[in-house]
Write a protein that holds these residues in place. Structure first.
Motif, PDB file in Angstrom:
ATOM      1  N   LYS A  90       0.820  -1.214   0.000  1.00 62.11           N
ATOM      2  CA  LYS A  90       0.000   0.000   0.000  1.00 62.11           C
ATOM      3  C   LYS A  90       0.854   1.264   0.000  1.00 62.11           C
ATOM      4  O   LYS A  90       0.570   2.223  -0.727  1.00 62.11           O
ATOM      5  CB  LYS A  90      -0.945  -0.011   1.210  1.00 62.11           C
ATOM      6  CG  LYS A  90      -2.141  -0.923   1.041  1.00 62.11           C
ATOM      7  CD  LYS A  90      -3.036  -0.425  -0.074  1.00 62.11           C
ATOM      8  CE  LYS A  90      -4.173  -1.391  -0.344  1.00 62.11           C
ATOM      9  NZ  LYS A  90      -5.039  -0.925  -1.452  1.00 62.11           N
ATOM     10  N   VAL A  91       1.908   1.290   0.829  1.00 60.81           N
ATOM     11  CA  VAL A  91       2.740   2.497   0.861  1.00 60.81           C
ATOM     12  C   VAL A  91       3.536   2.634  -0.425  1.00 60.81           C
ATOM     13  O   VAL A  91       3.825   3.754  -0.872  1.00 60.81           O
ATOM     14  CB  VAL A  91       3.686   2.496   2.091  1.00 60.81           C
ATOM     15  CG1 VAL A  91       2.891   2.436   3.383  1.00 60.81           C
ATOM     16  CG2 VAL A  91       4.705   1.367   2.030  1.00 60.81           C
ATOM     17  N   THR A  92       3.893   1.512  -1.049  1.00 61.83           N
ATOM     18  CA  THR A  92       4.610   1.572  -2.327  1.00 61.83           C
ATOM     19  C   THR A  92       3.723   2.173  -3.403  1.00 61.83           C
ATOM     20  O   THR A  92       4.172   3.001  -4.213  1.00 61.83           O
ATOM     21  CB  THR A  92       5.075   0.160  -2.745  1.00 61.83           C
ATOM     22  OG1 THR A  92       5.886  -0.393  -1.704  1.00 61.83           O
ATOM     23  CG2 THR A  92       5.898   0.217  -4.017  1.00 61.83           C
ATOM     24  N   GLU A  93       2.454   1.787  -3.418  1.00 56.13           N
ATOM     25  CA  GLU A  93       1.508   2.376  -4.368  1.00 56.13           C
ATOM     26  C   GLU A  93       1.298   3.850  -4.058  1.00 56.13           C
ATOM     27  O   GLU A  93       1.172   4.677  -4.967  1.00 56.13           O
ATOM     28  CB  GLU A  93       0.179   1.626  -4.312  1.00 56.13           C
ATOM     29  CG  GLU A  93       0.258   0.192  -4.817  1.00 56.13           C
ATOM     30  CD  GLU A  93      -1.012  -0.594  -4.551  1.00 56.13           C
ATOM     31  OE1 GLU A  93      -2.049   0.038  -4.250  1.00 56.13           O
ATOM     32  OE2 GLU A  93      -0.981  -1.837  -4.619  1.00 56.13           O
ATOM     33  N   ARG A  94       1.278   4.200  -2.763  1.00 52.87           N
ATOM     34  CA  ARG A  94       1.098   5.602  -2.379  1.00 52.87           C
ATOM     35  C   ARG A  94       2.285   6.451  -2.841  1.00 52.87           C
ATOM     36  O   ARG A  94       2.143   7.663  -3.073  1.00 52.87           O
ATOM     37  CB  ARG A  94       0.925   5.708  -0.861  1.00 52.87           C
ATOM     38  CG  ARG A  94       0.646   7.118  -0.373  1.00 52.87           C
ATOM     39  CD  ARG A  94       0.120   7.143   1.046  1.00 52.87           C
ATOM     40  NE  ARG A  94       1.144   6.853   2.030  1.00 52.87           N
ATOM     41  CZ  ARG A  94       0.934   6.925   3.346  1.00 52.87           C
ATOM     42  NH1 ARG A  94      -0.257   7.251   3.802  1.00 52.87           N
ATOM     43  NH2 ARG A  94       1.903   6.648   4.185  1.00 52.87           N
ATOM     44  N   LEU A  95       3.445   5.819  -2.991  1.00 51.14           N
ATOM     45  CA  LEU A  95       4.631   6.526  -3.465  1.00 51.14           C
ATOM     46  C   LEU A  95       4.659   6.669  -4.980  1.00 51.14           C
ATOM     47  O   LEU A  95       5.646   7.155  -5.535  1.00 51.14           O
ATOM     48  CB  LEU A  95       5.894   5.800  -2.992  1.00 51.14           C
ATOM     49  CG  LEU A  95       6.241   5.988  -1.506  1.00 51.14           C
ATOM     50  CD1 LEU A  95       7.252   4.955  -1.046  1.00 51.14           C
ATOM     51  CD2 LEU A  95       6.774   7.396  -1.250  1.00 51.14           C
ATOM     52  N   GLY A  96       3.594   6.244  -5.653  1.00 48.51           N
ATOM     53  CA  GLY A  96       3.480   6.470  -7.085  1.00 48.51           C
ATOM     54  C   GLY A  96       3.847   5.297  -7.965  1.00 48.51           C
ATOM     55  O   GLY A  96       3.894   5.436  -9.195  1.00 48.51           O
ATOM     56  N   VAL A  97       4.122   4.125  -7.356  1.00 51.16           N
ATOM     57  CA  VAL A  97       4.426   2.932  -8.145  1.00 51.16           C
ATOM     58  C   VAL A  97       3.105   2.340  -8.652  1.00 51.16           C
ATOM     59  O   VAL A  97       2.166   2.180  -7.873  1.00 51.16           O
ATOM     60  CB  VAL A  97       5.172   1.881  -7.302  1.00 51.16           C
ATOM     61  CG1 VAL A  97       5.423   0.608  -8.107  1.00 51.16           C
ATOM     62  CG2 VAL A  97       6.489   2.466  -6.803  1.00 51.16           C
ATOM     63  N   PRO A  98       2.991   2.034  -9.947  1.00 54.52           N
ATOM     64  CA  PRO A  98       1.744   1.478 -10.473  1.00 54.52           C
ATOM     65  C   PRO A  98       1.333   0.217  -9.719  1.00 54.52           C
ATOM     66  O   PRO A  98       2.180  -0.630  -9.389  1.00 54.52           O
ATOM     67  CB  PRO A  98       2.079   1.155 -11.935  1.00 54.52           C
ATOM     68  CG  PRO A  98       3.211   2.063 -12.271  1.00 54.52           C
ATOM     69  CD  PRO A  98       4.003   2.220 -11.009  1.00 54.52           C
ATOM     70  N   LYS A  99       0.049   0.088  -9.457  1.00 53.81           N
ATOM     71  CA  LYS A  99      -0.468  -1.044  -8.690  1.00 53.81           C
ATOM     72  C   LYS A  99      -0.096  -2.371  -9.338  1.00 53.81           C
ATOM     73  O   LYS A  99       0.248  -3.336  -8.650  1.00 53.81           O
ATOM     74  CB  LYS A  99      -1.988  -0.937  -8.567  1.00 53.81           C
ATOM     75  CG  LYS A  99      -2.644  -2.109  -7.842  1.00 53.81           C
ATOM     76  CD  LYS A  99      -4.139  -1.924  -7.756  1.00 53.81           C
ATOM     77  CE  LYS A  99      -4.814  -3.149  -7.149  1.00 53.81           C
ATOM     78  NZ  LYS A  99      -4.400  -3.393  -5.759  1.00 53.81           N
ATOM     79  N   GLU A 100      -0.165  -2.429 -10.665  1.00 56.86           N
ATOM     80  CA  GLU A 100       0.103  -3.688 -11.359  1.00 56.86           C
ATOM     81  C   GLU A 100       1.534  -4.163 -11.138  1.00 56.86           C
ATOM     82  O   GLU A 100       1.784  -5.361 -11.007  1.00 56.86           O
ATOM     83  CB  GLU A 100      -0.174  -3.535 -12.861  1.00 56.86           C
ATOM     84  CG  GLU A 100      -1.631  -3.289 -13.206  1.00 56.86           C
ATOM     85  CD  GLU A 100      -2.020  -1.814 -13.077  1.00 56.86           C
ATOM     86  OE1 GLU A 100      -3.173  -1.489 -13.373  1.00 56.86           O
ATOM     87  OE2 GLU A 100      -1.159  -0.999 -12.679  1.00 56.86           O
ATOM     88  N   TYR A 101       2.465  -3.222 -11.102  1.00 51.73           N
ATOM     89  CA  TYR A 101       3.866  -3.581 -10.875  1.00 51.73           C
ATOM     90  C   TYR A 101       4.146  -3.801  -9.389  1.00 51.73           C
ATOM     91  O   TYR A 101       4.852  -4.740  -9.004  1.00 51.73           O
ATOM     92  CB  TYR A 101       4.780  -2.503 -11.443  1.00 51.73           C
ATOM     93  CG  TYR A 101       6.232  -2.668 -11.056  1.00 51.73           C
ATOM     94  CD1 TYR A 101       6.895  -3.874 -11.267  1.00 51.73           C
ATOM     95  CD2 TYR A 101       6.941  -1.621 -10.471  1.00 51.73           C
ATOM     96  CE1 TYR A 101       8.220  -4.037 -10.909  1.00 51.73           C
ATOM     97  CE2 TYR A 101       8.270  -1.770 -10.111  1.00 51.73           C
ATOM     98  CZ  TYR A 101       8.904  -2.974 -10.321  1.00 51.73           C
ATOM     99  OH  TYR A 101      10.208  -3.143  -9.954  1.00 51.73           O
ATOM    100  N   ALA A 102       3.566  -2.954  -8.525  1.00 51.16           N
ATOM    101  CA  ALA A 102       3.781  -3.100  -7.086  1.00 51.16           C
ATOM    102  C   ALA A 102       3.265  -4.437  -6.581  1.00 51.16           C
ATOM    103  O   ALA A 102       3.862  -5.046  -5.688  1.00 51.16           O
ATOM    104  CB  ALA A 102       3.093  -1.958  -6.334  1.00 51.16           C
TER     105      ALA A 102
END
Length: 440
Positions: free
Chosen positions: A281-293
């Motif tokens: 969740k925090v990785t996605e919040r940092l702007g990493v696309p959900k599909e890749y995260a």
């Protein structure tokens, strides 16, 4: 028209709850040890054990469905093979840097000197790691035992095979994928309830460590403990920010703001896998696309261990060699680096790093009794090691996304340190273009 309530309920921030738990744990542990309050020691131990038990309860199914779904999600990402290879490459690069730092610190400080410990103080562990066990142990003999015995490496293998098979089946596998995604969301929801108990678990875990081992033990292992914490701090606050600033061209402070909830939970829980939903969740919040995260984070939670699999075994091997009066040479140090890069999956994202340590010692031919020297101090070391692990697991997706032009820079710049209250399912269908990240 909404009418605001004249009284607004005050909610204690999660980070403040964690700190309060740390303080309470230290005080209660000190009281239990100083006054010899046996019932308090038992209570603290039960609280900590129940919290870790609840985390482990979800580990096996969570890893299986997270890996399966993450692999199938790669079909939604452009240049999936390139992203996967770049992710693995950066895992290896940061592991090499971390193990180099560990070796330098160990050689400079001589952590085994002046401790008063002797080989007689050690004891062989019940289970040891070896390259043969590592290689042959990847493939399970049945589909049930890995889940009952919590063999995460075999679970990852089965999940990877299932995910690749699902990709090959295409539309025929859609019902299974839909079910897997639903089960994963259910597990994450249940695990989130456990995460909310982290402040209480902190009281038990820290309190038990202080009550059981006391400050005398920490003093005996002072240099070794300081080496682990300094090594992890250098990776966490020097290496990672440098990579963010130079490679990702991103503000390091923003990264720590966004990743802070996962880092603090990792420090307390000592489990990369248990922290995995929050890390994603925090990785996605940092702007990493959900599909890749959704691919990179589960992959990292089981294989990316800069603290447990790089810094720790490097310093620990030097420590054990000095206690047993064994001289290590350049070839031995290269072997330590090799084990750290290749064998990190053996740590499996669970609390402790005994398997990785035994794998390192067996490769170097060092006595396995050395493991027993470090077991008592391990819980205190594991907190910092796991925090470093999880920070790295969030860092690599950010770096790779930035290098590939996938990172949502606006979302990254808006990242903040407030906790993510609860992971919720995506309300919108997944888009075909992963280069446009979901809104934060």
């Amino acid at each position: 028209m909404s009418v605001s309530s004249p009284t607004k309920s005050f909610k204690v921030p999660f980070w403040a709850q964690i700190i309060a738990g740390l303080v309470a744990g230290v005080l209660l542990g000190w009281l239990a040890r100083g006054q010899d309050v046996s019932w308090l020691v038992t209570t603290l131990d039960k609280i900590g054990s129940i919290f870790i038990g609840l985390l482990k309860l979800a580990v096996a199914p969570l890893v299986f469905f997270a890996i399966l779904v993450s692999i199938t999600n790669l079909r939604k990402v452009n240049n999936a093979a390139r992203l996967a290879s770049r992710t693995l490459l950066w895992f290896m690069i940061t592991s090499l840097i971390a193990v180099a730092i560990g070796l330098v610190i160990g050689l400079v400080t001589n952590p085994g000197a002046g401790t008063g410990l002797t080989p007689k103080d050690g004891a062989k562990p019940d289970h040891t790691g070896s390259w043969l066990d590592f290689l042959t142990g990847i493939v399970p003999t049945d589909v049930i035992t890995p889940f009952t015995e919590l063999n995460v490496l075999q679970i990852v293998f089965m999940a990877a095979v299932a995910g690749i098979a699902a990709l090959q089946l295409g539309d025929k596998a859609k019902p299974i994928l839909t079910l897997s995604e639903s089960v994963l969301e259910l597990l994450q929801k249940a695990l989130w309830w456990v995460i909310r108990l982290a402040p209480l678990g902190t009281v038990g875990l820290i309190g038990t460590a202080i009550a059981t081992y006391g400050w005398d033990l920490i003093g005996k292992y002072a240099t070794f403990t300081a080496d682990i914490y300094v090594g992890c701090a250098l990776v966490l606050f020097v290496v990672y920010p440098t990579l963010l600033a130079t490679v990702a061209k991103a503000n390091p402070l923003q990264f720590f703001k966004g990743a802070w909830p996962a880092i603090q939970l990792a420090f307390v829980s000592r489990s990369s896998v248990g922290t995995m939903p929050l890390t994603q969740k925090v990785t996605e919040r940092l702007g990493v696309p959900k599909e890749y995260a959704s691919f990179a984070v589960p992959f990292g939670a089981t294989t990316k261990m800069d603290g447990c699999a790089a810094i720790y075994p490097a310093i620990a091997a030097i420590f054990v060699a000095q206690i047993f009066d064994i001289q290590l040479n350049v070839g031995d140090y290269l072997l330590i680096a090799f084990v750290s890069v290749v064998g990190s999956a053996a740590t499996a994202g669970l609390t402790g790093a005994t398997v990785m340590l035994t794998l390192t010692l067996s490769t170097l031919g060092l006595p396995m009794e050395g493991v027993g020297l470090l077991l008592a101090i391990d819980p205190i070391l594991d907190m910092m090691r796991t925090a470093t692990n999880v920070a790295g697991q969030a860092l690599i997706p950010v770096i790779v996304s930035a290098r590939e032009g996938l990172l949502d820079r606006d979302a990254y710049d808006r990242a903040h340190s407030s906790p993510i209250d609860e992971p919720e399912p995506e309300p919108e269908p997944v888009r075909d273009e992963p280069r446009v990240p979901a809104a934060a």
